[in-house]
Write an enzyme that holds these catalytic residues in place. Structure first.
Site, PDB file in Angstrom:
ATOM      1  N   ARG A   1      22.530  -7.389  11.749  1.00 31.32           N
ATOM      2  CA  ARG A   1      21.631  -6.231  11.688  1.00 31.32           C
ATOM      3  C   ARG A   1      22.169  -5.205  10.687  1.00 31.32           C
ATOM      4  NH1 ARG A   1      22.614  -2.772  15.375  1.00 31.32           N
ATOM      5  NH2 ARG A   1      22.298  -4.127  17.184  1.00 31.32           N
TER       6      ARG A   1
ATOM      7  N   TYR B   1      -0.721   6.107  -0.431  1.00 31.87           N
ATOM      8  CA  TYR B   1      -0.984   4.847   0.269  1.00 31.87           C
ATOM      9  C   TYR B   1      -1.389   5.129   1.717  1.00 31.87           C
ATOM     10  CZ  TYR B   1      -0.048   0.333   2.446  1.00 31.87           C
ATOM     11  OH  TYR B   1      -0.152  -0.822   3.163  1.00 31.87           O
TER      12      TYR B   1
ATOM     13  N   ASP C   1       7.608   6.388  -4.354  1.00 32.48           N
ATOM     14  CA  ASP C   1       7.157   5.036  -4.009  1.00 32.48           C
ATOM     15  C   ASP C   1       6.886   4.305  -5.325  1.00 32.48           C
ATOM     16  OD1 ASP C   1       5.628   2.772  -3.370  1.00 32.48           O
ATOM     17  OD2 ASP C   1       4.716   3.727  -1.618  1.00 32.48           O
TER      18      ASP C   1
ATOM     19  N   LYS D   1       5.006  -6.725  -2.618  1.00 28.85           N
ATOM     20  CA  LYS D   1       4.111  -6.764  -3.778  1.00 28.85           C
ATOM     21  C   LYS D   1       4.826  -7.427  -4.970  1.00 28.85           C
ATOM     22  CE  LYS D   1       1.737  -4.520  -0.712  1.00 28.85           C
ATOM     23  NZ  LYS D   1       1.638  -3.077  -0.637  1.00 28.85           N
TER      24      LYS D   1
HETATM   25  C1  LIG Z   1       1.785  -2.109   0.436  1.00 27.62           C
HETATM   26  C2  LIG Z   1       2.293  -0.738   0.133  1.00 27.62           C
HETATM   27  C3  LIG Z   1       3.135  -0.067   1.031  1.00 27.62           C
HETATM   28  C4  LIG Z   1       3.511  -0.620   2.390  1.00 27.62           C
HETATM   29  O1  LIG Z   1       4.266  -1.758   2.298  1.00 27.62           O
HETATM   30  P1  LIG Z   1       4.267  -2.962   3.406  1.00 27.62           P
HETATM   31  O2  LIG Z   1       5.230  -3.916   2.821  1.00 27.62           O
HETATM   32  O3  LIG Z   1       2.863  -3.452   3.510  1.00 27.62           O
HETATM   33  O4  LIG Z   1       4.736  -2.355   4.695  1.00 27.62           O
HETATM   34  C5  LIG Z   1       3.600   1.186   0.646  1.00 27.62           C
HETATM   35  N1  LIG Z   1       3.250   1.747  -0.524  1.00 27.62           N
HETATM   36  C6  LIG Z   1       2.436   1.128  -1.392  1.00 27.62           C
HETATM   37  C7  LIG Z   1       2.088   1.796  -2.672  1.00 27.62           C
HETATM   38  C8  LIG Z   1       1.919  -0.128  -1.091  1.00 27.62           C
HETATM   39  O5  LIG Z   1       1.081  -0.738  -1.957  1.00 27.62           O
END
Ligand SMILES: *Cc1c(COP(=O)(O)O)cnc(C)c1O
Length: 408
Positions: free
Chosen positions: A67, A120, A198, A223
């Site tokens: 962990r 988001y 982000d 992504k």
């Molecule tokens: C998909 C996404 C998230 C969240 O990520 P997860 O892996 O789905 O929890 C946060 N910020 C952006 C810009 C995203 O496209």
């Protein structure tokens, strides 16, 4: 010192030493290769073991329980820290757990957060939920408008409360608005606030927010980083070793770290990020060309276009306009239905950044939870389609798109 320069506790001989003088991109993308001293495995083995033996009572191993630390996951953390130019990285179970972790680490109970009004949806929901429980307070601001940000930052002048965190998300979703990371960071730092960006839409190969003054970068590695739409994961990379250690500590305390297998798959996906982005970019240019010249399309939102309001800023802080775009069809929701009905080559789905081409209808899909008013403010219309351009053969994608646009 960069975290990737320190040898992994799990590595026998030091691969990084032989990488001296090579680019951060090269070192990041190859992290963990050729470090196995048992079999000289080229690709790093995966460590699934949950626990690691002590050498007696005084012999705590560098990693004792998965962990808190895991050789495979730590390799991915070092890879991303190297690419972002940060001091260390923590790998989490999802992008959302990375975001929750970061907020929990830097915002005290009752602290104030400023976040973009078009951020988001999951980030919006998290901040809104925590505002509802009294964990924090939040103000939604159009961060492309620096005077509004300044107003929000000075709202508590003379009071005990002050802004703990300014959240940046650029480019935004689905209009690809560009926020000036350096300017926002300057304003936030002048008020003593921490800045987190982000970086999901760009990945560190197209944008490195730490270079423009952000203190932390979070990413949904679901992504582009993994890029194959088969892992949900996230990361936090921090500018200083001290904050990286604080995040790593808290990730173990809460238990939001990623599984070794997901980390291994993500590291595997990361190897091709540079190559994938080049094909994403090539395909996107050609698709934008088709969309901007087709009479069924009213508007195309992509930071690479001369009439995009964020174009200059994108050129300053990004190494390319990216492969996400949105466009508006002539004829509202009915036109969107005709476009989607029978569309080949693109899957109608949420998410983005994978090798496969996707389209989505933000109004009824990704942004469905927003009020009509909020959608209008964010510029999300019924006739809008968002596209994540994949790396399939461009000629086929163009043919499929052309076919669908002719139906509109
Ligand atoms: C998909 C996404 C998230 C969240 O990520 P997860 O892996 O789905 O929890 C946060 N910020 C952006 C810009 C995203 O496209």
């Amino acid at each position: 010192m960069n975290a990737a320069d320190s040898p992994s506790p799990a590595s026998g001989h030091d691969h990084q030493a032989s990488m001296e003088g090579l680019s951060a991109r090269m070192r990041g993308l190859t992290t963990g290769m050729n470090v196995d001293n048992q079999h000289n495995a080229v690709v790093p083995p995966i460590y699934l073991s949950t626990n690691y033996g002590f050498e007696g009572l005084d012999g705590r191993p560098p990693i004792d329980y998965s962990r808190g630390g895991n050789p495979t996951r730590d390799q991915l953390g070092r890879a991303l820290a190297t690419l972002e130019g940060g001091a260390g990285g923590t790998i989490t179970s999802s992008g959302m757990s990375a975001i929750a972790l970061l907020i929990d680490a830097v915002v005290p109970v009752g602290g104030h957060v400023i976040a973009p009004h078009d951020c988001y949806g999951g980030t919006w929901r998290l901040l809104d939920t925590w505002a509802g429980t009294g964990r924090l307070t939040v103000d939604w601001v159009d961060e492309t408008d620096l005077p509004s940000l300044q107003t929000a930052l000075t709202a508590f002048e003379g009071q005990e409360v002050r802004t703990s965190l300014v959240w940046i998300e650029t480019p935004s979703n689905p209009l690809l608005r560009i926020t000036d990371i350096a300017a926002v960071s300057r304003l936030a730092h002048a008020r003593g606030a921490v800045v987190a960006a982000d970086n999901t839409f760009c990945s560190p190969l197209l944008q490195r927010p730490l270079e423009f003054g952000a203190d932390h970068v979070i990413s949904s590695d679901t992504k582009f980083i993994n890029g194959h739409s088969d892992v949900v994961g996230g990361s936090v990379v921090s500018a200083t070793a001290e904050s990286a250690e604080q995040i790593r500590y808290l990730a173990n305390v809460i238990g939001v770290t990623a599984s070794p297998f997901d980390s291994w798959l993500t590291l595997r996906g990361l190897r091709t990020l540079d190559a994938r982005l080049r094909v994403h970019a090539e395909n996107t240019e050609r698709i934008v060309e088709l969309l901007t010249s087709h009479p069924a399309v009213n508007a195309v939102h992509w930071p690479g276009l001369p009439d995009h309001p964020g174009r200059r800023l994108a050129r300053k802080q990004q190494d390319g306009p990216g492969s996400l775009l949105s466009f508006e069809l002539d004829g509202g929701i009915d036109a969107v239905r005709r476009f989607l009905d029978g569309l080949r080559g693109f899957t109608l789905a949420e998410s983005l950044g994978g090798v496969e081409s996707l389209v989505c209808h933000p109004f009824t899909m990704t942004h469905a939870a927003m009020s009509e008013r909020a959608k209008a403010d964010a510029g999300v219309t019924e006739s809008m389609v968002r596209m994540s351009v994949g790396i399939e053969p461009a000629g086929d994608l163009l043919a499929c798109l052309h076919e669908a646009l002719e139906r509109v």
